[in-house]
Design an enzyme around this catalytic site. Structure first.
Site, PDB file in Angstrom:
ATOM      1  N   CYS A   1      -8.136 -79.186 -10.030  1.00 39.68           N
ATOM      2  CA  CYS A   1      -8.465 -79.957 -10.827  1.00 39.68           C
ATOM      3  C   CYS A   1      -7.745 -80.556 -12.013  1.00 39.68           C
ATOM      4  O   CYS A   1      -7.567 -81.895 -12.204  1.00 39.68           O
ATOM      5  CB  CYS A   1      -9.855 -79.786 -11.505  1.00 39.68           C
TER       6      CYS A   1
ATOM      7  N   ARG B   1       2.321 -63.728 -15.362  1.00 42.96           N
ATOM      8  CA  ARG B   1       0.864 -63.656 -16.058  1.00 42.96           C
ATOM      9  C   ARG B   1       0.522 -62.640 -16.904  1.00 42.96           C
ATOM     10  O   ARG B   1      -0.311 -62.139 -17.376  1.00 42.96           O
ATOM     11  CB  ARG B   1      -0.025 -63.277 -14.758  1.00 42.96           C
TER      12      ARG B   1
HETATM   13  P1  NAI Z   1     -13.308 -79.584  -1.229  1.00 44.97           P
HETATM   14  O1  NAI Z   1     -12.140 -80.348  -0.705  1.00 44.97           O
HETATM   15  O2  NAI Z   1     -13.339 -78.067  -1.294  1.00 44.97           O
HETATM   16  O3  NAI Z   1     -14.498 -80.185  -0.466  1.00 44.97           O
HETATM   17  C1  NAI Z   1     -14.699 -81.479  -0.147  1.00 44.97           C
HETATM   18  C2  NAI Z   1     -15.498 -81.550   0.919  1.00 44.97           C
HETATM   19  O4  NAI Z   1     -15.979 -83.019   1.401  1.00 44.97           O
HETATM   20  C3  NAI Z   1     -14.759 -81.196   2.092  1.00 44.97           C
HETATM   21  O5  NAI Z   1     -15.171 -80.209   2.959  1.00 44.97           O
HETATM   22  C4  NAI Z   1     -14.508 -82.606   3.198  1.00 44.97           C
HETATM   23  O6  NAI Z   1     -14.589 -82.378   4.483  1.00 44.97           O
HETATM   24  C5  NAI Z   1     -15.661 -83.117   2.798  1.00 44.97           C
HETATM   25  N1  NAI Z   1     -15.923 -84.724   2.924  1.00 44.97           N
HETATM   26  C6  NAI Z   1     -15.084 -85.541   2.513  1.00 44.97           C
HETATM   27  N2  NAI Z   1     -15.423 -86.766   2.890  1.00 44.97           N
HETATM   28  C7  NAI Z   1     -16.637 -86.432   3.643  1.00 44.97           C
HETATM   29  C8  NAI Z   1     -17.735 -87.557   4.070  1.00 44.97           C
HETATM   30  N3  NAI Z   1     -17.526 -88.719   3.964  1.00 44.97           N
HETATM   31  N4  NAI Z   1     -18.809 -86.926   4.518  1.00 44.97           N
HETATM   32  C9  NAI Z   1     -19.092 -85.724   4.576  1.00 44.97           C
HETATM   33  N5  NAI Z   1     -18.159 -84.574   4.200  1.00 44.97           N
HETATM   34  C10 NAI Z   1     -17.064 -84.953   3.373  1.00 44.97           C
HETATM   35  O7  NAI Z   1     -13.334 -80.115  -2.780  1.00 44.97           O
HETATM   36  P2  NAI Z   1     -14.164 -79.431  -3.974  1.00 44.97           P
HETATM   37  O8  NAI Z   1     -12.982 -78.413  -4.437  1.00 44.97           O
HETATM   38  O9  NAI Z   1     -15.515 -78.981  -3.830  1.00 44.97           O
HETATM   39  O10 NAI Z   1     -14.143 -80.719  -4.852  1.00 44.97           O
HETATM   40  C11 NAI Z   1     -15.045 -81.700  -4.945  1.00 44.97           C
HETATM   41  C12 NAI Z   1     -15.108 -82.629  -6.090  1.00 44.97           C
HETATM   42  O11 NAI Z   1     -15.523 -81.758  -7.086  1.00 44.97           O
HETATM   43  C13 NAI Z   1     -13.876 -83.022  -6.567  1.00 44.97           C
HETATM   44  O12 NAI Z   1     -13.980 -84.377  -6.978  1.00 44.97           O
HETATM   45  C14 NAI Z   1     -13.428 -82.107  -7.405  1.00 44.97           C
HETATM   46  O13 NAI Z   1     -12.420 -82.826  -8.521  1.00 44.97           O
HETATM   47  C15 NAI Z   1     -14.714 -81.576  -8.321  1.00 44.97           C
HETATM   48  N6  NAI Z   1     -14.555 -80.527  -8.932  1.00 44.97           N
HETATM   49  C16 NAI Z   1     -14.216 -79.287  -8.176  1.00 44.97           C
HETATM   50  C17 NAI Z   1     -14.181 -78.066  -8.875  1.00 44.97           C
HETATM   51  C18 NAI Z   1     -13.418 -76.931  -8.527  1.00 44.97           C
HETATM   52  O14 NAI Z   1     -13.349 -75.824  -8.982  1.00 44.97           O
HETATM   53  N7  NAI Z   1     -12.755 -76.962  -7.061  1.00 44.97           N
HETATM   54  C19 NAI Z   1     -14.733 -77.932  -9.985  1.00 44.97           C
HETATM   55  C20 NAI Z   1     -15.457 -79.099 -10.728  1.00 44.97           C
HETATM   56  C21 NAI Z   1     -15.442 -80.488 -10.227  1.00 44.97           C
END
Ligand code: NAI
Length: 480
Positions: free
Chosen positions: A272, A447
């Site tokens: 992020c 670290r």
């Molecule tokens: P991730 O990559 O782990 O998960 C996203 C999932 O969405 C993937 O499994 C992908 O296959 C799926 N996906 C993509 N397009 C799709 C569609 N059209 N239909 C169904 N599934 C679909 O990403 P993560 O880490 O969960 O992040 C998601 C969002 O949350 C991002 O915008 C990120 O910036 C935000 N975020 C992430 C945090 C973190 O610690 N990882 C914390 C706070 C926010």
């Protein structure tokens, strides 16, 4: 019964929905994803992500009111509230490449919602998105909407990987942004009713849509800025003989500043911080605010500087070359208690050492060999696309071996780099490690996890970020 569907079963969608299901037994929660492998893993005993406490939560409600499915359209059709938690990577091509958020996945989810919906929906932005995204999503949903009422809410997620379950159980705040119309406020209340089943009401903040969207980007920028600030001071500590731990403690005792997020390190990582700051920079530029954009850009520049400063320190300490030398890398995840390697500083450090022809042996308790090879073979920003869109069998990077434990990784090594603060690295038998290394034996602690003095007594030449330099290192060429 309220039905929730979450699109995207990743680091955010999986844990957040599992906790909602646990805390709200009267709500049915289905998490959907286009990745069959990910959904299969969520339905198995080997969850796709490592997060302390997550297994237990999933076990308690999976099959009861928590389900994981690839039938995306069916569950979107049935849901009252749809969370969209898909990835929002940095664009790699075209307008805004290297900065702007790539909303391809978001847009395709929104188009699909518009196609399959036959009843009113609340659509919740869970992904981190550029400010004003809700307006674009609204246009996609309401264009040809067949009379369906869509309410878009922004409900950014503030969990930290490694402590996600604790953060979700006991969040500092839950933020919900919505339209200031009666329908918008009704939707805000509906989502608030979900969270207040376990979160105290005074911690649920409601704002307008744009404030909620921007607050997430701003919060990540502030957090990353603290790390870059302490890392910038760490460089000055090394040059002057001050000790960053003492400086950070003294600074953090000021109640206006506070003690958290002041640990100097080899640099921040994770999916992020960099992505969200780049996105903020791009938005500032697009809004004619180059001074503001440059201010935030500096946070990333310092982070890059800290990583290359670390590599330079390793190389210059070891007689200005690591060519053909074995360097053990302890820790590859971007921080402890997660297996996540997205934007981990270990990638840049390893690439830097490989650039100087080192041979690297890596050990991390939670990261697989396949993941490490994939990360080292991948281009910048390519990681943030669904796994099934990434090369399946990257060509293994020669000169990189992955070990099963720290002792194997360090056997015969000339130097050790500690790049993740896993607790187990504090408790290693460093005498045994020293005995099996080439001499002089170097340890570069990125670290500040080891007791440098004790290691020096054993015979190591120790470099620790921001700490007074070992006499050996002082005699080596200056690090730029
Ligand atoms: P991730 O990559 O782990 O998960 C996203 C999932 O969405 C993937 O499994 C992908 O296959 C799926 N996906 C993509 N397009 C799709 C569609 N059209 N239909 C169904 N599934 C679909 O990403 P993560 O880490 O969960 O992040 C998601 C969002 O949350 C991002 O915008 C990120 O910036 C935000 N975020 C992430 C945090 C973190 O610690 N990882 C914390 C706070 C926010």
């Amino acid at each position: 019964m309220v039905k929730i569907c979450c699109i995207g079963a990743g680091y955010v969608g999986g844990p957040t929905m599992a906790v909602i299901a646990l805390k709200c037994p009267s709500i049915e929660v289905v998490v959907v994803d286009i990745s069959v492998a990910r959904i299969n893993a969520w339905n198995s005993d080997q969850l796709p992500i490592y997060e302390p406490g997550l297994d237990d939560v999933v076990k308690q409600c999976r099959g009861r009111n928590l389900f994981f499915s690839t039938e995306v359209e069916k569950h979107v059709f049935e849901a009252d509230i749809i969370f969209v938690s898909v990835n929002t990577p940095t664009k790699t091509r075209g307008l805004g490449a290297g900065k702007a958020a790539d909303l391809t996945y978001w847009e395709s989810a929104a188009r699909m919602i518009a196609d399959v919906s036959k009843s009113d929906k609340i659509v919740v932005e869970k992904s981190t998105v550029p400010v004003k995204t809700a307006e674009a999503i609204e246009k996609i949903l309401t264009h040809n909407s067949k009379g369906i009422n869509y309410q878009i809410l922004s409900n950014p997620e503030f969990l930290a990987e490694g402590t996600a379950i604790q953060d979700l159980f006991n969040p500092d705040r839950v933020l919900i942004g919505g339209r200031e119309t009666p329908e918008g406020q009704k939707a805000v209340q509906a989502l608030k009713d979900v969270y207040t089943q376990w979160v105290p009401e005074d911690r649920v903040l409601t704002t307008n849509l744009w404030s909620a969207e921007l607050s997430k980007l701003a919060a990540n920028a502030f957090l990353a800025q603290r790390i870059s600030s302490v890392n910038a001071i760490s460089a000055l500590c090394e040059a002057t003989g001050a000790n960053i731990t003492e400086v950070a403690y003294s600074v953090g005792m000021d109640s206006r500043i506070g003690p958290k997020f002041l640990n100097a390190s080899v640099g921040f990582g994770g999916s992020c911080f960099q992505k969200d700051i780049l996105n903020l920079v791009y938005i500032c530029e697009c809004n004619g605010l180059p001074e503001v954009a440059n201010y935030w850009k500096q946070v990333i520049k310092i982070n890059d500087y800290q990583k290359s400063r670390f590599v330079n320190r390793v190389v210059s300490s070891m007689f200005n070359t690591v060519s053909g030398k074995k360097i053990a890398v302890l820790g590859f995840a971007f921080k402890k208690d997660t297996g996540d390697t997205r934007e981990t500083p270990a990638i840049d450090v390893c690439k830097g050492l490989l650039g100087d022809k080192a041979s690297i042996s890596i050990y991390d308790p939670q990261v697989t060999e396949d993941q490490i090879q994939r990360d080292l073979a991948m281009n910048k920003f390519d990681w943030d696309h669904p796994i099934h869109l990434q090369p399946m069998s990257p060509t293994a990077v020669k000169q990189v071996a992955v070990a099963w434990d720290a002792y194997e990784a360090t056997k015969g090594a000339h130097g050790i780099c500690i790049l993740t603060e896993w607790d187990e690295f504090k408790a290693l038998d460093y005498q045994r490690i020293y005995d099996n290394m080439q001499k002089p034996a170097f340890l570069f602690d990125g670290r500040n996890v080891v007791d440098a003095e004790k290691l020096r007594e054993i015979g190591f030449i120790v470099y620790a970020i921001g700490k007074p330099l070992d006499p050996w290192l002082k005699d080596m060429p200056a690090v730029a």
